[in-house]
Scaffold this motif. Sequence first.
Motif, PDB file in Angstrom:
ATOM      1  N   GLY A  53       0.813  -1.215   0.000  1.00 62.33           N
ATOM      2  CA  GLY A  53       0.000   0.000   0.000  1.00 62.33           C
ATOM      3  C   GLY A  53       0.837   1.251   0.000  1.00 62.33           C
ATOM      4  N   LEU A  54       1.916   1.272   0.796  1.00 63.66           N
ATOM      5  CA  LEU A  54       2.776   2.449   0.844  1.00 63.66           C
ATOM      6  C   LEU A  54       3.493   2.655  -0.480  1.00 63.66           C
ATOM      7  CD1 LEU A  54       3.849   4.740   2.536  1.00 63.66           C
ATOM      8  CD2 LEU A  54       5.600   3.214   3.451  1.00 63.66           C
ATOM      9  N   GLY A  55       3.958   1.561  -1.086  1.00 65.31           N
ATOM     10  CA  GLY A  55       4.604   1.680  -2.390  1.00 65.31           C
ATOM     11  C   GLY A  55       3.658   2.188  -3.458  1.00 65.31           C
ATOM     12  N   LEU A  56       2.408   1.730  -3.410  1.00 62.28           N
ATOM     13  CA  LEU A  56       1.411   2.181  -4.380  1.00 62.28           C
ATOM     14  C   LEU A  56       1.163   3.687  -4.243  1.00 62.28           C
ATOM     15  CD1 LEU A  56      -1.823   0.361  -5.396  1.00 62.28           C
ATOM     16  CD2 LEU A  56      -1.960   2.745  -4.734  1.00 62.28           C
ATOM     17  N   VAL A  57       1.026   4.164  -3.003  1.00 63.24           N
ATOM     18  CA  VAL A  57       0.781   5.591  -2.774  1.00 63.24           C
ATOM     19  C   VAL A  57       1.971   6.420  -3.272  1.00 63.24           C
ATOM     20  CG1 VAL A  57       0.485   7.358  -0.991  1.00 63.24           C
ATOM     21  CG2 VAL A  57      -0.817   5.224  -0.866  1.00 63.24           C
ATOM     22  N   LEU A  58       3.196   5.965  -2.979  1.00 59.23           N
ATOM     23  CA  LEU A  58       4.375   6.704  -3.421  1.00 59.23           C
ATOM     24  C   LEU A  58       4.470   6.746  -4.945  1.00 59.23           C
ATOM     25  CD1 LEU A  58       7.014   5.360  -0.871  1.00 59.23           C
ATOM     26  CD2 LEU A  58       6.012   7.647  -0.926  1.00 59.23           C
ATOM     27  N   ALA A  59       4.194   5.602  -5.589  1.00 58.17           N
ATOM     28  CA  ALA A  59       4.256   5.571  -7.050  1.00 58.17           C
ATOM     29  C   ALA A  59       3.178   6.449  -7.661  1.00 58.17           C
ATOM     30  CB  ALA A  59       4.106   4.138  -7.545  1.00 58.17           C
ATOM     31  N   LEU A  60       1.976   6.437  -7.091  1.00 57.65           N
ATOM     32  CA  LEU A  60       0.894   7.268  -7.617  1.00 57.65           C
ATOM     33  C   LEU A  60       1.224   8.753  -7.463  1.00 57.65           C
ATOM     34  CD1 LEU A  60      -1.930   7.494  -8.798  1.00 57.65           C
ATOM     35  CD2 LEU A  60      -2.849   7.355  -6.473  1.00 57.65           C
ATOM     36  N   LEU A  61       1.761   9.119  -6.303  1.00 58.62           N
ATOM     37  CA  LEU A  61       2.117  10.517  -6.078  1.00 58.62           C
ATOM     38  C   LEU A  61       3.224  10.958  -7.023  1.00 58.62           C
ATOM     39  CD1 LEU A  61       1.741  13.066  -4.392  1.00 58.62           C
ATOM     40  CD2 LEU A  61       3.384  12.149  -2.747  1.00 58.62           C
ATOM     41  N   ALA A  62       4.259  10.118  -7.185  1.00 57.60           N
ATOM     42  CA  ALA A  62       5.355  10.464  -8.100  1.00 57.60           C
ATOM     43  C   ALA A  62       4.859  10.558  -9.531  1.00 57.60           C
ATOM     44  CB  ALA A  62       6.461   9.421  -7.990  1.00 57.60           C
ATOM     45  N   GLY A  63       3.941   9.645  -9.917  1.00 55.32           N
ATOM     46  CA  GLY A  63       3.406   9.687 -11.264  1.00 55.32           C
ATOM     47  C   GLY A  63       2.561  10.918 -11.522  1.00 55.32           C
ATOM     48  N   LEU A  64       1.749  11.304 -10.539  1.00 54.35           N
ATOM     49  CA  LEU A  64       0.918  12.503 -10.704  1.00 54.35           C
ATOM     50  C   LEU A  64       1.766  13.762 -10.820  1.00 54.35           C
ATOM     51  CD1 LEU A  64      -1.952  11.758  -8.146  1.00 54.35           C
ATOM     52  CD2 LEU A  64      -2.120  11.759 -10.639  1.00 54.35           C
ATOM     53  N   LEU A  65       2.904  13.786 -10.131  1.00 54.32           N
ATOM     54  CA  LEU A  65       3.764  14.963 -10.188  1.00 54.32           C
ATOM     55  C   LEU A  65       4.586  15.018 -11.473  1.00 54.32           C
ATOM     56  CD1 LEU A  65       5.062  15.060  -6.501  1.00 54.32           C
ATOM     57  CD2 LEU A  65       3.310  16.494  -7.545  1.00 54.32           C
ATOM     58  N   GLN A  66       4.848  13.839 -12.073  1.00 60.52           N
ATOM     59  CA  GLN A  66       5.696  13.811 -13.268  1.00 60.52           C
ATOM     60  C   GLN A  66       4.891  13.760 -14.560  1.00 60.52           C
ATOM     61  OE1 GLN A  66       8.756  10.817 -13.169  1.00 60.52           O
ATOM     62  NE2 GLN A  66       9.137  10.923 -15.365  1.00 60.52           N
ATOM     63  N   PHE A  67       3.783  12.986 -14.565  1.00 53.08           N
ATOM     64  CA  PHE A  67       2.995  12.802 -15.776  1.00 53.08           C
ATOM     65  C   PHE A  67       1.639  13.487 -15.629  1.00 53.08           C
ATOM     66  CE2 PHE A  67       5.189   8.569 -15.162  1.00 53.08           C
ATOM     67  CZ  PHE A  67       6.288   8.903 -15.932  1.00 53.08           C
ATOM     68  N   ALA A  68       0.847  13.315 -16.679  1.00 57.85           N
ATOM     69  CA  ALA A  68      -0.564  13.667 -16.597  1.00 57.85           C
ATOM     70  C   ALA A  68      -1.264  12.637 -15.719  1.00 57.85           C
ATOM     71  CB  ALA A  68      -1.189  13.693 -17.993  1.00 57.85           C
ATOM     72  N   SER A  69      -2.393  13.026 -15.155  1.00 56.37           N
ATOM     73  CA  SER A  69      -3.072  12.153 -14.203  1.00 56.37           C
ATOM     74  C   SER A  69      -3.458  10.823 -14.828  1.00 56.37           C
ATOM     75  CB  SER A  69      -4.316  12.850 -13.651  1.00 56.37           C
ATOM     76  OG  SER A  69      -5.206  13.195 -14.706  1.00 56.37           O
ATOM     77  N   GLY A  70      -3.905  10.844 -16.101  1.00 53.31           N
ATOM     78  CA  GLY A  70      -4.311   9.602 -16.754  1.00 53.31           C
ATOM     79  C   GLY A  70      -3.165   8.625 -16.887  1.00 53.31           C
ATOM     80  N   GLN A  71      -1.989   9.090 -17.295  1.00 54.08           N
ATOM     81  CA  GLN A  71      -0.838   8.214 -17.455  1.00 54.08           C
ATOM     82  C   GLN A  71      -0.384   7.656 -16.117  1.00 54.08           C
ATOM     83  OE1 GLN A  71       2.387   9.999 -19.605  1.00 54.08           O
ATOM     84  NE2 GLN A  71       3.773   8.254 -19.314  1.00 54.08           N
TER      85      GLN A  71
END
Length: 367
Positions: free
Chosen positions: A259-277
């Motif tokens: 769960g913690l890894g998923l949250v970190l990856a989602l946060l990093a992805g939202l900051l780097q990519f568009a929300s959909g990607q």
Amino acid sequence: MQASPPLLTPRLLGWAAVALLVALAFWLLAPVLAPFIVAAVLAYVLHPLVLRLIRLTGGRLPKVLAVVVVETLALAALLGIVLLLVPILVREWPMLKQQIPAMLDGLNTTLKPWLVQLGVPVSLDLADLKSQVMDYLSANREDWWTPVMASLKLGGSAALAFAGFVVLVPVALFYLLMDWTGLMRSTVALVPPDWREVFDGFIAECDAVLGEYLRGQLLVMLCLAVFYAVGLSLFGLDLALPIGIFTGLAVFVPYLGFGLGLVLALLAGLLQFASGQALVMVAVVFGLGQLIESIVLTPRLVGERIGLHPLAVILALMAFGQLLGFVGVLIALPASAVLLVALRRLRARYLSSALYQSDSDAGSDRA
């Protein structure tokens, strides 16, 4: 015809009552015993390393020094897993302050038409929320120290429990490693002499099964660390390596690490990519990772090594988590392995007992 011995003797009933009382005490005192249970599990794993280190030095290394070295290395390894979070937080915190206004605006733009289509004409004004969030993220130390201290007062018991856990586990681990051999001898001395041979065989089988479990769990962690790191890298995530390695190695804590890894990856992805990607990346990588772990890795590398069916692995995690909470989840599979050895022996005892044999003979006579 010779009468078969009684199935339940007073002696056996007495031992069953003692086992029931011990289990009840563990259940009632689970929050208090949690750090000692974790320390005992770590001591069981690390004590062979202490003995091996002493043998490698030809017995010249004092035991206390060997214990300190092994415990320090073990705690440093655990701390290293936690420190994988440092580059993630250092990189994401300033990006988070920059991207939150745009993320909230995008949320308003995306969510408002969707709500209108559902027949919920809501006007979202996120200006005040943006202002509060930015004030909090931009606050200096004096500004955020006050609410932090207030939250610690409100949840003081949880904070003290966590602090006590962090302090008690290393202390209890040190004393258990120092006295492990004596504790095992004292435990064996309590076993009735005529049960000693059966007890020794049971303990030896448990050691073999738990050794297989530890080796299997280590393989699962390494495989998942590689999978998550490679999977996130294929999507072009800059922090793929630390997030992937942390997620893979943290799966030894079921659910929490994932769960913690998923949250970190989602946060990093939202900051780097568009929300959909970012959502697609997390759904694909972590969805596949959870399927691979649940259906392939844990059942094959852990469950099959200790003889547990995949459904039994899931049931064990849920049952021990319900009974003992977070500590129950940690010890679910090792405890299930020990219970499996006991059930195997009980089954063999039943199949060779007069109760089973007499039923089988009666059935053959009727045929």
